[in-house]
Design an enzyme around this catalytic site. Structure first.
Site, PDB file in Angstrom:
ATOM      1  N   ARG A  38     -34.842 -22.674 -68.950  1.00  0.00           N
ATOM      2  CA  ARG A  38     -35.651 -23.044 -67.800  1.00  0.00           C
ATOM      3  C   ARG A  38     -36.971 -23.703 -68.163  1.00  0.00           C
ATOM      4  NH1 ARG A  38     -36.803 -18.317 -63.671  1.00  0.00           N
ATOM      5  NH2 ARG A  38     -34.557 -18.173 -63.936  1.00  0.00           N
ATOM      6  N   HIS A  84     -25.675 -26.609 -61.866  1.00  0.00           N
ATOM      7  CA  HIS A  84     -26.926 -25.844 -61.830  1.00  0.00           C
ATOM      8  C   HIS A  84     -26.864 -24.814 -60.701  1.00  0.00           C
ATOM      9  CE1 HIS A  84     -31.033 -25.445 -63.262  1.00  0.00           C
ATOM     10  NE2 HIS A  84     -31.481 -25.440 -62.028  1.00  0.00           N
ATOM     11  N   TYR A 128     -32.943 -37.728 -46.133  1.00  0.00           N
ATOM     12  CA  TYR A 128     -33.497 -39.034 -45.770  1.00  0.00           C
ATOM     13  C   TYR A 128     -33.643 -39.974 -46.966  1.00  0.00           C
ATOM     14  CZ  TYR A 128     -34.786 -36.523 -41.526  1.00  0.00           C
ATOM     15  OH  TYR A 128     -34.763 -35.780 -40.379  1.00  0.00           O
TER      16      TYR A 128
END
Length: 735
Positions: A38, A84, A128
């Site tokens: 991470r 993921h 969007y």
């Protein structure tokens, strides 16, 4: 003695073990997962798993620069579903950052739509916005389908993902990285890829090159938002040597002349990761709270380019002084930490310097080159094998056609008749008739010749380290031509603003009165205290010192142990309460008492006297301390520190009540020490000391606290270190 029970049967959920063991094992597993999966990037490709998975998923979706962009929601869903197993918000945040040209020096995602801005506004929702890979990302993926890197199963074992990308350029240093793990963190600034590749070329030519020589090519970070780095070459070099350090980054600005002596500052480039809207709010708050006395107004006139207008309080202020004050008070100057903590090729975390990072990248490129060469060799050998079969066909075309037409098992006959392999026989039988034309025979011969030459070259490459390093250098040179871009961040020498910027530039100059109580509580009342009797203290406490000063002053506090402490007047608590304990602000010994409190006056002289009867004159400039521990001025017990001013005579009283007056010029000037003898005693020491101007004459305080003149003081005039004689009736102290 700890008794461990046997493990539960299969399917059981209760494990009997000490709490300490259970916690340590689970926390260690969590810490390792955070570090490796991470927070820390891989030194080879510069990526954390989430970024690597995003780019690989987009590659699998064929979102190359020539393709049409796809919705980011589609990409996020693909990444989350296949690679993921975490929240979509974290994946989209990482994708957005890869597309922001003010976050990435070389953006890896071509974003279409609202991907946020330098003001700190968030990107639009993923439904969007659209995205595809950039040319830089393609360079990082080049060879991933040619067995260039290892793959591992995905979290659900349904697919595979790369453990590292081929990385056509040193992305770790080019785009930088930051993250916080458990017990460690990383912070790597972005750099100019042209400079990094030039440094790699030098490292290829001279493996023993020093970091100092590499730093001549890579003089410092190159941030996407530009700015001016003012850390200094020595400091940056130390960071590149050790992998730890920092760089001070300032906004780029210029002076705009408005005529008639009027001017204003135009900021054109922001420091990296500073949000423009929050910076403007902070500057406006400085004006409102009167913490930036030189700043008149600030406004944002930015469009596509940064244009931040800063106006001075008045035209008499120098632009450099105004900006230096704002650099100290605001995020117009920031310090970017350098902590090059990365995972090496084995997944082990460690701090690497510049040379180590570049060498690790080159070693990775060599592994990629060899693996791609081996992959290509296998395919070239297979194709040559098939072409060998086709050549046999053309040499025996009529016989091959007869066998195919007449034999019941043409494959077996072809193998037996011409010594073909099963693979060659299958390929011949699958060949279309039109490929047996004369023109195809020529094409096959040409292809066979080209592939044979390529095979020889690949085999030589895979066995020769010298050829491998040469090929890597050629590949990097080609990448440099594609990605070359001018440096955005200017590297400047370190700036010491204290040399030409007065404290008034940082702190509003307001009159105050410093109040110190007998028990050591200190505060600063606004203005002048007209009547000290009205001051309030804690029960049992009283006034000890009352010193007029300004908020821009430094307050000198002298202690009986011979040390002088320095406190900024602007750091003192307000005068409405009882203040705060002085011992919380300075490292004052428990047994030491305060003997003097002064507002620092540059260039002044101080009279320093010890209880043993020794003293000297000290420059007040030498009394200023930079640390909480103060500065040792006197070797001995300090009795008094007085500012000389226009005084030219010194008067002393011993504990035997004998008084002596001598000229101040008889005292030496020194920064610290024991001093010289002021007065001689058979026993006892110095009781009090005073300095005065001979034209005015001394004064002394009687027992009632009234000031008394001393017209015949010259009767006590003598040489320093004399015994003196009994003073006037009632003279015990001068103050």
């Amino acid at each position: 003695m700890t008794i461990h029970t046997p493990p539960p049967p299969e399917g059981g959920r209760i494990i009997d073990e000490p709490m300490e063991t259970a916690l340590s094992r689970r926390y260690l597993a969590y810490a390792l997962s955070t570090i490796t999966n991470r927070a820390l990037p891989d030194v080879r490709d510069g990526f954390k798993p989430v970024h690597r998975r995003i780019l690989y998923a987009m590659h699998q979706m064929r979102l190359n620069p020539q393709a049409a962009a796809r919705k980011c929601a589609k990409v996020v869903g693909e990444v989350m579903g296949g690679y993921h197993p975490h929240g979509d918000a974290s994946i989209y945040d990482a994708l957005v950052r890869l597309a922001q040209d003010f976050s990435q020096r070389y953006p890896l995602v071509d974003g279409q739509g609202n991907f946020g801005n330098i003001d700190g506004d968030n990107a639009a929702a993923m439904r969007y916005t659209e995205c595809k890979l950039t040319a830089a990302a393609v360079l990082l993926m080049d060879g991933i389908d040619q067995n260039a890197v290892d793959f591992r199963p995905t979290y659900d074992d349904q697919d595979e993902e790369p453990t590292v990308l081929p990385a056509g350029f040193p992305n770790l240093l080019a785009n930088g990285s930051s993250g916080i793990a458990v017990g460690m963190a990383t912070s790597i600034p972005p750099h100019n890829v042209g400079e990094l590749i030039d440094a790699c070329q030098l490292l290829l030519d001279r493996p023993d090159v020093t970091t100092a020589e590499l730093a001549e090519i890579v003089p410092g970070p190159d941030f996407p938002t530009g700015g001016v780095a003012v850390e200094g070459h020595a400091s940056i070099l130390d960071a590149y040597e050790t992998g730890r350090g920092g760089v001070r980054l300032r906004a780029r600005w210029e002076t705009e002349d408005l005529g008639r002596g009027v001017w204003r500052i135009i900021v054109t480039e922001m420091p990296y990761q500073v949000q423009k809207s929050k910076l403007i709010e902070a500057l406006a708050e400085l004006i409102e709270q009167k913490k930036a006395p030189l700043l008149g107004d600030v406004r944002d006139e930015s469009a596509e380019d940064i244009r931040l207008v800063i106006e001075p309080k008045n035209r008499t202020i120098e632009p450099e002084v105004l900006m230096e004050s704002l650099f100290k008070l605001s995020d117009l100057e920031v310090r970017f930490p350098i902590n090059m903590n990365v995972l090496d090729a084995t997944g082990t975390p460690g701090v690497m310097g510049l040379k180590a990072c570049l060498q690790a990248f080159l070693d990775h490129r060599r592994d990629v080159l060899v693996r791609r060469a081996q992959w290509r060799i296998e395919r070239v050998e297979k194709r040559l094998h098939l072409l060998e079969g086709l050549r046999i066909v053309f040499l025996n075309l009529d016989e091959v056609i007869r066998i195919v037409r007449e034999e019941e098992q043409p494959k077996a006959v072809l193998i037996a008749r011409f010594g073909l392999t099963e693979l060659q026989a299958d390929y011949i039988l699958d060949t279309r008739l039109r490929q047996l034309a004369r023109i195809e025979e020529m094409a096959i011969e040409n292809e066979h010749k080209a592939l044979a030459e390529e095979l020889a070259m690949l085999q030589a490459l895979s066995t020769s380290p010298a050829k491998q390093w040469k090929k890597i250098g050629q590949d990097l040179a080609a990448v440099r031509k594609v990605m070359i871009s001018p440096r955005r961040t200017t590297i400047a020498e370190a700036v010491d603003a204290s040399a030409f910027v007065a404290p008034e530039a940082y702190i509003p100059r307001e009159a105050i009165t410093v109040i110190l109580s007998e028990r050591g509580w200190i505060r600063a009342a606004k203005g002048k205290v007209e009547d000290p009797s009205e001051l309030k203290f804690k029960e049992g406490d009283a006034l000890a010192y009352l010193v007029p000063a300004f908020t821009t002053d430094k307050i000198l506090v002298a202690a009986s142990d011979g040390r002088v402490f320095t406190i900024g007047a602007d750091k003192l608590a307000g005068g409405r309460g009882h203040g705060e304990p002085l011992r919380l602000m300075i490292e004052l010994e428990e047994k030491a008492d305060i003997v003097a409190v002064l507002a620092y006056q540059p260039g002044a002289k101080l009279l320093v006297a010890s209880k043993a009867g020794y003293g000297f004159i000290a420059p007040e400039d030498d009394m200023v301390a930079q640390k909480r521990g103060g500065k040792q001025v006197l070797n001995g017990d300090l009795l008094a520190i007085l500012r000389l001013g226009a005084a030219d005579h010194v008067a002393v009283i011993g504990e035997n009540l004998k008084t002596l007056i001598f000229k101040a010029e008889e005292l030496p000037e020194m920064g610290r020490g024991k001093g010289v003898k002021l007065q001689s005693y058979k026993q006892g020491g110095l009781q009090d000391i005073s300095a005065f101007n001979g034209e005015i004459g001394p004064e002394w305080a009687d027992g009632g606290g009234r000031r008394r003149n001393w017209p015949d003081w010259k009767d006590w005039l003598g040489k320093r270190a004399g015994a003196g004689r009994m003073g006037p009736r009632g003279l015990r102290k001068f103050r």
